[in-house]
Design an enzyme around this catalytic site. Structure first.
Site, short mmCIF file in Angstrom:
data_model
loop_
_atom_site.label_atom_id
_atom_site.label_comp_id
_atom_site.label_asym_id
_atom_site.label_seq_id
_atom_site.Cartn_x
_atom_site.Cartn_y
_atom_site.Cartn_z
CE1 TYR A 159 -3.21 2.98 0.41
CE2 TYR A 159 -2.28 3.28 2.61
CZ TYR A 159 -3.08 3.74 1.57
OH TYR A 159 -3.74 4.93 1.69
NE ARG A 166 -2.76 7.71 -3.92
CZ ARG A 166 -3.73 7.32 -3.10
NH1 ARG A 166 -4.98 7.21 -3.55
NH2 ARG A 166 -3.48 6.99 -1.85
CE1 TYR A 220 -4.58 10.16 7.86
CE2 TYR A 220 -3.95 8.41 6.35
CZ TYR A 220 -4.90 9.03 7.12
OH TYR A 220 -6.17 8.52 7.17
NE ARG A 233 -9.56 11.87 5.70
CZ ARG A 233 -8.87 10.78 6.01
NH1 ARG A 233 -9.20 9.61 5.48
NH2 ARG A 233 -7.84 10.84 6.81
CD GLU A 340 -11.16 1.99 3.25
OE1 GLU A 340 -10.12 1.71 3.88
OE2 GLU A 340 -11.17 2.35 2.08
C1 3EB Z 1 -7.75 6.13 5.63
O1 3EB Z 1 -8.64 6.90 6.03
C2 3EB Z 1 -8.18 4.76 5.26
O2 3EB Z 1 -5.20 5.57 -0.27
O3 3EB Z 1 -6.76 6.18 -1.66
C3 3EB Z 1 -9.29 5.36 2.53
C4 3EB Z 1 -9.63 5.93 1.31
C5 3EB Z 1 -7.99 4.90 2.73
C6 3EB Z 1 -8.68 6.06 0.30
C7 3EB Z 1 -6.39 5.79 -0.54
C8 3EB Z 1 -7.05 5.05 1.72
C9 3EB Z 1 -7.39 5.61 0.52
O4 3EB Z 1 -6.56 6.45 5.56
C10 3EB Z 1 -7.59 4.26 4.01
#
Ligand code: 3EB
Length: 353
Positions: A159, A166, A220, A233, A340
């Protein structure tokens, strides 16, 4: 065009797809056995084959996007797409084995070195080129399915390799990696399957919504990987009662930390609290107060099928028995996450399931 053209999402069983037919379909995604339904029908729209099993009683469900008109097909590299007015649906798949044979490792000082990084870079370059060439350059929503998503190879979880590629490829293509970035999901897929990506794009830019309960994923801290995940989001296209809302994959994360490790019921409740906070934020920003929790269609990724009953019970108690829910078995990008949830609201009425 003054009114917002409507785009409608349906999660259909094989019987429903037979009775509704394929009129006005822009594109679709089939999950494992669902591919049979669509292959048999000889459809001519772009179709993503996602190698994740359906956990609903009807095991052959398909995700269908209708824009209502006659879609114009096109292709660019590996991308197959269809356009209808404002909207474009596209899909592509890249086998890692196929790209590594031709890649020159370390060429041009690239940071991209693993097969998955090279495949991701290729996929994102082709996706960006396709939407630009088609004249629908605004990416609204991207779905990423990554085989062995939690496996460590080359010293980095896959991941995180995906995130590196990306991020680097988006920068190289002049795309944002923070702020104005599309909504997304990134989930596991069966080992040996190709990297599979499908997406929705528009001529018009959406609003980009962040969750006040969560640190933006693109902010993050480095403990989650060397390059941050480039997604919003949620995105909202249009305003008020005509708006369409695309909620990214959402999990039991508050701030940047996972909550309730080992407790799938509590993770489900926390995830719904996150989606509710996002709905409030979207209403504040784009006037979408009609989009309440019960009015959305949900795709729910469950890591371990033995957790399905408790996850489903939490969802039905929060959303009612009629909620549109598609359950898939898939690995999730953090090992401590059991569930999720992504969602879509607005457009052509309340989706069916
Ligand atoms: C998170 O909130 C959970 O890498 O495109 C959610 C939606 C998550 C998209 C992405 C990852 C992705 O981090 C993981």
């Amino acid at each position: 065009m003054s009114a917002v053209q409507s785009l409608r999402l349906e999660y259909l069983t094989p019987a429903e797809s037979r009775s509704e037919g394929w009129h006005g379909v822009l594109g679709a995604a089939a999950f494992e056995a669902g591919a049979r339904v669509l292959n048999g029908a000889g459809v001519d729209f772009p179709l993503a084959h996602v190698h994740a099993p359906v956990l609903n009683d009807a095991r052959e469900m398909v995700e269908v996007w209708r824009a209502g008109g006659r879609a114009q097909p096109g292709s660019h590299g590996r991308v197959r797409y269809a356009r209808d007015g404002d909207f474009l649906f596209g899909s592509l798949a890249v086998h890692e084995a196929e790209v590594t044979a031709s890649a020159e490792p370390g060429s041009g000082g690239s940071r991209l070195r693993t097969p998955l990084e090279i495949a991701t870079a290729l996929a994102y370059r082709e996706m960006y080129a396709a939407v630009a060439a088609a004249g629908n350059p605004q990416l609204l929503r991207i779905w990423n399915y990554i085989p062995n998503i939690n496996l460590d190879t080359h010293g980095l979880e896959r991941y995180r390799q995906f995130n590196t590629a990306r991020h680097e490829t988006s920068l190289a293509c002049g795309r944002a990696v923070a702020g104005n970035v599309p909504a997304a999901s990134a989930l596991g897929a069966a080992a040996g399957s190709p990297l599979t990506i499908y997406f929705l794009a528009s001529r018009r830019a959406p609003a980009f919504i962040e969750n006040p309960r969560q640190v933006s994923a693109y902010r993050y801290p480095a403990q989650y990987g060397p390059r941050s995940p480039a997604f919003s989001r949620a995105t909202v296209l249009g305003e008020g009662s005509e708006a369409m809302l695309f909620v990214s994959g959402t999990a039991s994360i508050v701030g940047h930390r996972t909550l309730h490790a080992g407790d799938p019921a509590a993770q489900t409740r926390e995830t719904l609290a996150n989606i509710e906070a996002l709905l409030e934020e979207a209403a504040r920003r784009s006037g979408t107060e009609e989009l309440r929790l019960e009015a959305l269609a949900y795709k729910v990724y469950v890591r371990d099928p033995k957790d399905l009953p408790v996850i489903r019970a939490e969802l039905e108690s929060a959303l009612g028995p009629e909620a549109a829910l598609l359950f898939l078995k898939a690995d999730i990008c953090r090992r401590d996450l059991a569930v999720e949830i992504e969602a879509v609201g607005g457009g052509g009425g309340r989706p069916s399931a």
